[in-house]
Write an enzyme that holds these catalytic residues in place. Structure first.
Site, PDB file in Angstrom:
ATOM      1  N   ASP A 209      25.795   9.839 -45.860  1.00  0.00           N
ATOM      2  CA  ASP A 209      24.561  10.571 -46.150  1.00  0.00           C
ATOM      3  C   ASP A 209      23.368   9.649 -45.893  1.00  0.00           C
ATOM      4  OD1 ASP A 209      23.632  13.156 -47.969  1.00  0.00           O
ATOM      5  OD2 ASP A 209      22.313  11.417 -48.175  1.00  0.00           O
ATOM      6  N   ASN A 217      11.339  13.559 -43.493  1.00  0.00           N
ATOM      7  CA  ASN A 217      10.757  14.851 -43.115  1.00  0.00           C
ATOM      8  C   ASN A 217       9.324  14.978 -43.600  1.00  0.00           C
ATOM      9  OD1 ASN A 217      12.769  16.136 -41.668  1.00  0.00           O
ATOM     10  ND2 ASN A 217      13.822  16.844 -43.502  1.00  0.00           N
ATOM     11  N   HIS A 222       9.484  17.426 -39.458  1.00  0.00           N
ATOM     12  CA  HIS A 222      10.851  17.921 -39.301  1.00  0.00           C
ATOM     13  C   HIS A 222      11.436  17.549 -37.943  1.00  0.00           C
ATOM     14  CE1 HIS A 222      14.117  20.902 -39.677  1.00  0.00           C
ATOM     15  NE2 HIS A 222      13.914  20.720 -40.968  1.00  0.00           N
ATOM     16  N   ASP A 226      14.876  15.720 -37.255  1.00  0.00           N
ATOM     17  CA  ASP A 226      15.955  16.215 -36.369  1.00  0.00           C
ATOM     18  C   ASP A 226      16.408  15.122 -35.400  1.00  0.00           C
ATOM     19  OD1 ASP A 226      16.007  18.646 -37.512  1.00  0.00           O
ATOM     20  OD2 ASP A 226      15.149  19.756 -35.825  1.00  0.00           O
ATOM     21  N   GLU A 252      21.781  16.282 -43.710  1.00  0.00           N
ATOM     22  CA  GLU A 252      21.889  14.879 -43.290  1.00  0.00           C
ATOM     23  C   GLU A 252      23.189  14.277 -43.805  1.00  0.00           C
ATOM     24  OE1 GLU A 252      21.288  15.583 -46.480  1.00  0.00           O
ATOM     25  OE2 GLU A 252      20.433  13.621 -46.964  1.00  0.00           O
TER      26      GLU A 252
HETATM   27  N1  LIG Z   1      14.851  17.419 -40.039  1.00  0.00           N
HETATM   28  C1  LIG Z   1      15.881  17.948 -40.689  1.00  0.00           C
HETATM   29  N2  LIG Z   1      15.967  17.798 -42.025  1.00  0.00           N
HETATM   30  C2  LIG Z   1      17.013  18.325 -42.657  1.00  0.00           C
HETATM   31  C3  LIG Z   1      18.014  19.014 -41.975  1.00  0.00           C
HETATM   32  N3  LIG Z   1      18.946  19.416 -42.889  1.00  0.00           N
HETATM   33  C4  LIG Z   1      18.528  18.990 -44.090  1.00  0.00           C
HETATM   34  N4  LIG Z   1      17.359  18.325 -43.974  1.00  0.00           N
HETATM   35  C5  LIG Z   1      16.535  17.739 -45.026  1.00  0.00           C
HETATM   36  O1  LIG Z   1      17.202  16.606 -45.569  1.00  0.00           O
HETATM   37  C6  LIG Z   1      16.641  16.366 -46.871  1.00  0.00           C
HETATM   38  C7  LIG Z   1      17.751  15.977 -47.791  1.00  0.00           C
HETATM   39  O2  LIG Z   1      17.180  15.588 -48.979  1.00  0.00           O
HETATM   40  P1  LIG Z   1      17.993  15.247 -50.283  1.00  0.00           P
HETATM   41  O3  LIG Z   1      19.306  15.965 -50.271  1.00  0.00           O
HETATM   42  O4  LIG Z   1      17.096  15.464 -51.452  1.00  0.00           O
HETATM   43  O5  LIG Z   1      18.367  13.748 -50.164  1.00  0.00           O
HETATM   44  P2  LIG Z   1      17.597  12.473 -49.635  1.00  0.00           P
HETATM   45  O6  LIG Z   1      16.101  12.639 -49.609  1.00  0.00           O
HETATM   46  O7  LIG Z   1      18.238  12.079 -48.340  1.00  0.00           O
HETATM   47  O8  LIG Z   1      17.934  11.435 -50.754  1.00  0.00           O
HETATM   48  P3  LIG Z   1      19.303  10.726 -51.035  1.00  0.00           P
HETATM   49  O9  LIG Z   1      20.386  11.500 -50.292  1.00  0.00           O
HETATM   50  O10 LIG Z   1      19.501  10.803 -52.502  1.00  0.00           O
HETATM   51  O11 LIG Z   1      19.143   9.336 -50.546  1.00  0.00           O
HETATM   52  C8  LIG Z   1      15.927  17.646 -47.297  1.00  0.00           C
HETATM   53  O12 LIG Z   1      14.529  17.409 -47.256  1.00  0.00           O
HETATM   54  C9  LIG Z   1      16.316  18.638 -46.217  1.00  0.00           C
HETATM   55  O13 LIG Z   1      15.262  19.558 -45.934  1.00  0.00           O
HETATM   56  C10 LIG Z   1      17.899  19.155 -40.554  1.00  0.00           C
HETATM   57  O14 LIG Z   1      18.740  19.731 -39.861  1.00  0.00           O
HETATM   58  N5  LIG Z   1      16.828  18.594 -39.960  1.00  0.00           N
END
Ligand SMILES: Nc1nc2c(ncn2[C@@H]2O[C@H](COP(=O)(O)OP(=O)(O)OP(=O)(O)O)[C@@H](O)[C@H]2O)c(=O)[nH]1
Length: 353
Positions: A209, A217, A222, A226, A252
Site C-alpha cells: 500500500d 492526490n 488526481h 494516477d 493504491e
Molecule cells: N489518483 C488516484 N487516486 C486513487 C485511486 N484509487 C484510490 N485513490 C486515492 O488513494 C487515497 C487512499 O487514501 P487512504 O486509504 O486514506 O490512505 P493513504 O492516504 O495512502 O494513507 P496510508 O495508506 O495510511 O498511508 C484516497 O485519497 C483515494 O482517493 C486512483 O485510481 N487514482
C-alpha cells in the site's frame, strides 16, 4: 504454475469446447443417414470410414468435456476429419466433394489457424487431385470456391481471436496499470494455494500500500496520483522474478504473489521492492514510500484467509511507522489480527497520516 492469466485460457477453452460438442452432435446427425444409405448400397468401406470417424469425434468430444482440455481434442478432430474425408473422396469420388466446404469451415472453429490452414489445404488438394470433374470449369470453380471459403474462415477466426483477446484484457487487467486486476488475483491465488499445498512448497503473498497517498492526490492532483500508481506498478514489476505476480487490488493497494518463496526469501524480495519504490521519484519529483504486509502460506489456509493475514500484517507496518515490511505471525493471535483488520479499516483517519 498456471498461465499468468488463467482466465484467458478458460474463456478460450469454453468457447472451443462448445464448438467441439456442437460439431460432434451435428456430425452424428448429418452423417448417420448417409452411412445408413451406403450400408444399404453395400458400400462397406465408406461405412466403416464414417463410423470410425464418428466414434473418434465422439471420443475426443467426451475427453474435452471431461477434462476441459479443448485445444488438443480440437486439433485431433481436425486432423482426423481431414484424413477421413480425403480417404472418402478417394473411395466415393465427387459425391462427397461438397463436404470439403463444411470441413474447411469447421477446421477454423476447432483448431489453431495454422493447423486448420494446413489440413484444409491438404484436403482441398486431395479433392482437386482425386475427383474427376466433368469439365475444367467445374474444377476451377471448386478450386476457387474452396480457397475463398478457407480465406473467409481464416479471416473470421482471426477477428474472433482479436475480440477474445480484447475481452480477456477487459475482464482480467487493470486498465490504469495493465497488470492483473482483483479478479485475476483471486483466480491465481486460489490456483497457487492449491498447487503449493499439494506439492508442499512454500509461497508468500504480500499486500502493498502506498503511504500517505491521499496527500499526493490532494497536493499534486488526481492525474499525478494516477501516474504514481502506474509508476509504482512498473517499478514493482521491474524488480520481481518472472514467476512472481503483481495485481492491483484497487486504489493504491497491490498484491504480490511470490511462489516457492519462504519467509527469509520473501523478506529479501520485499525489502528490495520497498527500497526500489522509495529510492527514486515515482512521478515528476514525487518520492513515495510503500508499506508491505506479508504472510507465508500455512497448511490450513484458504486464499481469503491467506490474503487477510497479509493484509493484517500491512496494518502492523502502517502502525509501526510505514515504509517497512511486516510479516504475519508477529504480535497478535489470528483472531486479534482479524479484529484489527476490521477495526483498522474503519478507524484510520487522515490525522493518522
Ligand atoms: N489518483 C488516484 N487516486 C486513487 C485511486 N484509487 C484510490 N485513490 C486515492 O488513494 C487515497 C487512499 O487514501 P487512504 O486509504 O486514506 O490512505 P493513504 O492516504 O495512502 O494513507 P496510508 O495508506 O495510511 O498511508 C484516497 O485519497 C483515494 O482517493 C486512483 O485510481 N487514482
Amino acid at each position: 504454475m498456471k498461465h499468468p492469466f488463467a482466465l484467458d485460457n478458460r474463456l478460450g477453452a469454453d468457447v472451443r469446447i462448445a464448438m467441439i460438442l456442437l460439431f460432434a452432435a451435428l456430425t452424428v446427425v448429418g452423417i448417420t443417414p448417409f452411412a445408413v444409405m451406403r450400408a444399404l448400397n453395400g458400400q462397406w468401406l465408406a461405412v466403416a470410414l464414417e463410423v470410425v470417424m464418428m466414434l473418434g469425434i465422439a471420443a475426443c468430444a467426451g475427453h474435452a468435456w471431461r477434462t476441459r482440455e479443448s485445444a488438443v481434442a480440437g486439433s485431433i478432430i481436425v486432423v482426423m476429419v481431414c484424413t477421413f474425408y480425403a480417404a472418402l473422396i478417394v473411395v466415393l469420388g465427387p459425391s462427397v466433394t461438397p463436404w470439403v466446404f463444411v470441413v474447411v469451415m469447421a477446421n477454423f472453429m476447432l483448431a489453431p489457424r495454422l493447423l486448420a490452414t494446413g489440413c484444409s489445404t491438404v484436403l482441398i488438394a486431395t479433392a482437386l487431385g482425386m475427383t474427376s470433374f466433368a469439365q475444367p470449369a467445374a474444377m476451377a470453380t471448386f478450386a476457387v470456391a474452396s480457397v475463398l471459403v478457407m480465406l473467409f474462415a481464416f479471416i473470421f477466426a482471426s477477428l474472433t481471436e482479436v475480440q477474445r483477446t480484447l475481452l480477456e484484457s477487459l475482464v482480467i487487467r487493470d486498465p490504469l496499470t495493465g497488470i492483473g486486476n482483483r479478479r485475476s488475483m483471486e483466480i491465481e491465488l486460489a490456483d497457487a494455494l492449491k498447487g503449493h499445498l499439494a506439492r508442499g512448497e512454500p509461497a508468500t503473498v504480500a499486500v502493498l500500500d502506498l503511504d500517505h497517498f491521499k496527500q499526493v492526490n490532494d497536493r499534486y492532483g488526481h492525474d499525478a496520483g494516477d501516474r504514481a500508481i502506474k509508476g509504482f506498478a512498473d517499478r514493482v514489476q521491474a524488480c520481481i522474478r518472472k514467476r512472481d505476480r503483481v495485481f492491483r487490488l484497487g486504489g493504491e493497494e497491490f498484491v504480490l504473489l511470490l511462489p516457492g518463496t519462504d519467509h527469509s526469501g520473501a523478506r529479501v524480495a520485499l525489502e528490495k521492492v520497498r527500497d526500489a519504490v522509495q529510492a527514486e521519484p515515482l512521478v515528476d519529483q514525487l518520492r513515495i514510500t510503500t508499506s508491505i504486509g506479508a504472510a507465508m502460506l500455512e497448511p490450513d489456509d484458504d486464499w481469503p484467509r491467506w490474503l487477510a493475514r497479509a493484509d493484517s500484517a500491512l496494518y502492523q507496518a502502517k502502525d509501526a511507522g510505514r515504509d517497512r515490511v511486516s510479516f504475519d505471525g508477529g504480535l497478535a493471535r489470528p483472531g486479534e489480527r482479524r479484529l484489527r483488520l476490521v477495526a483498522g479499516r474503519s478507524q484510520r483517519s487522515p490525522e493518522d497520516d
